[in-house]
Design an enzyme around this catalytic site. Sequence first.
Site, PDB file in Angstrom:
ATOM      1  N   ARG A 103       0.888  -1.183   0.000  1.00  0.00           N
ATOM      2  CA  ARG A 103       0.000   0.000   0.000  1.00  0.00           C
ATOM      3  C   ARG A 103       0.914   1.218   0.000  1.00  0.00           C
ATOM      4  O   ARG A 103       1.694   1.412   0.935  1.00  0.00           O
ATOM      5  CB  ARG A 103      -0.901  -0.013   1.232  1.00  0.00           C
ATOM      6  CG  ARG A 103      -1.584   1.311   1.460  1.00  0.00           C
ATOM      7  CD  ARG A 103      -2.705   1.237   2.466  1.00  0.00           C
ATOM      8  NE  ARG A 103      -3.870   0.601   1.892  1.00  0.00           N
ATOM      9  CZ  ARG A 103      -5.077   0.624   2.432  1.00  0.00           C
ATOM     10  NH1 ARG A 103      -5.288   1.245   3.577  1.00  0.00           N
ATOM     11  NH2 ARG A 103      -6.098   0.030   1.840  1.00  0.00           N
ATOM     12  N   GLN A 133     -10.045  -3.689  -3.648  1.00  0.00           N
ATOM     13  CA  GLN A 133     -11.356  -3.195  -3.237  1.00  0.00           C
ATOM     14  C   GLN A 133     -12.388  -3.475  -4.330  1.00  0.00           C
ATOM     15  O   GLN A 133     -13.501  -3.947  -4.054  1.00  0.00           O
ATOM     16  CB  GLN A 133     -11.272  -1.684  -2.960  1.00  0.00           C
ATOM     17  CG  GLN A 133     -12.567  -1.087  -2.497  1.00  0.00           C
ATOM     18  CD  GLN A 133     -12.996  -1.625  -1.139  1.00  0.00           C
ATOM     19  OE1 GLN A 133     -12.221  -1.597  -0.199  1.00  0.00           O
ATOM     20  NE2 GLN A 133     -14.212  -2.128  -1.027  1.00  0.00           N
ATOM     21  N   ASP A 225     -17.276   7.277  -1.183  1.00  0.00           N
ATOM     22  CA  ASP A 225     -16.022   7.121  -0.442  1.00  0.00           C
ATOM     23  C   ASP A 225     -15.707   8.465   0.207  1.00  0.00           C
ATOM     24  O   ASP A 225     -16.345   9.485  -0.090  1.00  0.00           O
ATOM     25  CB  ASP A 225     -14.900   6.688  -1.419  1.00  0.00           C
ATOM     26  CG  ASP A 225     -13.556   6.437  -0.727  1.00  0.00           C
ATOM     27  OD1 ASP A 225     -13.535   6.258   0.513  1.00  0.00           O
ATOM     28  OD2 ASP A 225     -12.519   6.425  -1.429  1.00  0.00           O
ATOM     29  N   CYS A 265     -16.271   1.768   0.495  1.00  0.00           N
ATOM     30  CA  CYS A 265     -15.100   0.924   0.774  1.00  0.00           C
ATOM     31  C   CYS A 265     -14.709   0.940   2.239  1.00  0.00           C
ATOM     32  O   CYS A 265     -14.041   0.024   2.705  1.00  0.00           O
ATOM     33  CB  CYS A 265     -13.924   1.376  -0.086  1.00  0.00           C
ATOM     34  SG  CYS A 265     -13.458   3.087   0.217  1.00  0.00           S
TER      35      CYS A 265
HETATM   36  N1   CP Z   1     -11.211  -0.183   2.256  1.00  0.00           N
HETATM   37  C1   CP Z   1      -9.955  -0.283   2.690  1.00  0.00           C
HETATM   38  O1   CP Z   1      -8.997  -0.463   1.921  1.00  0.00           O
HETATM   39  O2   CP Z   1      -9.811  -0.190   4.042  1.00  0.00           O
HETATM   40  P1   CP Z   1      -8.433  -0.063   4.837  1.00  0.00           P
HETATM   41  O3   CP Z   1      -7.865   1.291   4.489  1.00  0.00           O
HETATM   42  O4   CP Z   1      -8.819  -0.152   6.292  1.00  0.00           O
HETATM   43  O5   CP Z   1      -7.523  -1.160   4.413  1.00  0.00           O
HETATM   44  N1  NVA Z   2      -9.911   6.799  -1.126  1.00  0.00           N
HETATM   45  C1  NVA Z   2      -9.521   6.318   0.181  1.00  0.00           C
HETATM   46  C2  NVA Z   2      -9.738   4.853   0.286  1.00  0.00           C
HETATM   47  C3  NVA Z   2      -9.402   4.253   1.630  1.00  0.00           C
HETATM   48  C4  NVA Z   2      -9.569   2.773   1.665  1.00  0.00           C
HETATM   49  C5  NVA Z   2      -8.066   6.674   0.442  1.00  0.00           C
HETATM   50  O1  NVA Z   2      -7.235   6.515  -0.463  1.00  0.00           O
HETATM   51  O2  NVA Z   2      -7.751   7.101   1.555  1.00  0.00           O
END
Ligand code: CP
Ligand code: NVA
Length: 306
Positions: A103, A133, A225, A265
């Site tokens: 991530r 997701q 979101d 999400c």
């Molecule tokens: N939806 C999602 O990716 O959640 P997290 O940021 O908690 O992993």
């Molecule tokens: N759009 C959000 C999604 C989190 C799962 C972000 O990138 O923070």
Amino acid sequence: MKKDFLAVADYSPAELQGLLDLAVRLKKERMSGGNAPVLKGKVLGMVFQKPSLRTRVSFDMGMRHLGGDALYLSPNEVGLGQRESIADVARVLSGYVDAIMARVFDHDHILQLAKWASVPIINGLSDYNHPCQAMADALTIIEEFGSLKGLNITYIGDGNNVAVSLMHIAVKLGANFTIANPEDYDIIPAAVDVAKKFASDSGSKLSFLRDPHQAVKDAHVIYTDTWTSMGQEAESKKRELVFPPYQVNDRLVSEARKDVIILHCLPAHRGQEITDAIADGSHSRLFPQAHNRLHAQKAVLVHLMQ
Ligand code: CP
Ligand code: NVA
């Protein structure tokens, strides 16, 4: 050649459908006694530059259900691209683990990991997209409506990473995709261009609107979101002034189909992009959707690592 999971855009409709069919099977198996340990002895390295609940826990548990293990590597430990170059991290980790889920802030870092690692790379969210997701989203929609074909999927809010992956999976699998977002918060043009190509292959319709009320008309799915994604915190005050007309609330949902489902999400900012009444109401599928991260990702893990 090693396989990666960097974007739903990289997979054909048949491949995506195959992964979703596998997810359905793995979920059934899990619900009736447990999965076969097909990843016994395998370890997933999980590199995080940002916080996470769902991604971290669902990947970790997914590996355990499949007989393998997962290793969490925090932002401070790895210092991707800071303490050490991405190319070096990728090559070192490739000698220790069997696949890497990362991530990251910058999507280019995912591409660099994929370039330098000799093991599969899974994109656990970047500033560009969030393919894991989208797989869980599609699985949730399939459980509700049988398939995505011919459905109207409407996204309300920021044209962000989640919107990109949802748009791509929607049109790849034959759904019509509509987004309503404020000016200056459009989905990035490169992602839209790719989506147009997929839509012309599948016969799906794409609509880019400003008016959320027009967008939800005939919607089978309304998705929203956060208004401020991770890494954009400095803009949150400005965004809170622009986005309120895009809140998913009782009025907006009442303008959609009677059988509409609401997806998000998570994490949700209740009272901002979604109200409590909608998040906890009869149309909401927020928690089954979050749980489907586990099952959808297990299919990706099996596909890449078995
Ligand atoms: N939806 C999602 O990716 O959640 P997290 O940021 O908690 O992993
Ligand atoms: N759009 C959000 C999604 C989190 C799962 C972000 O990138 O923070």
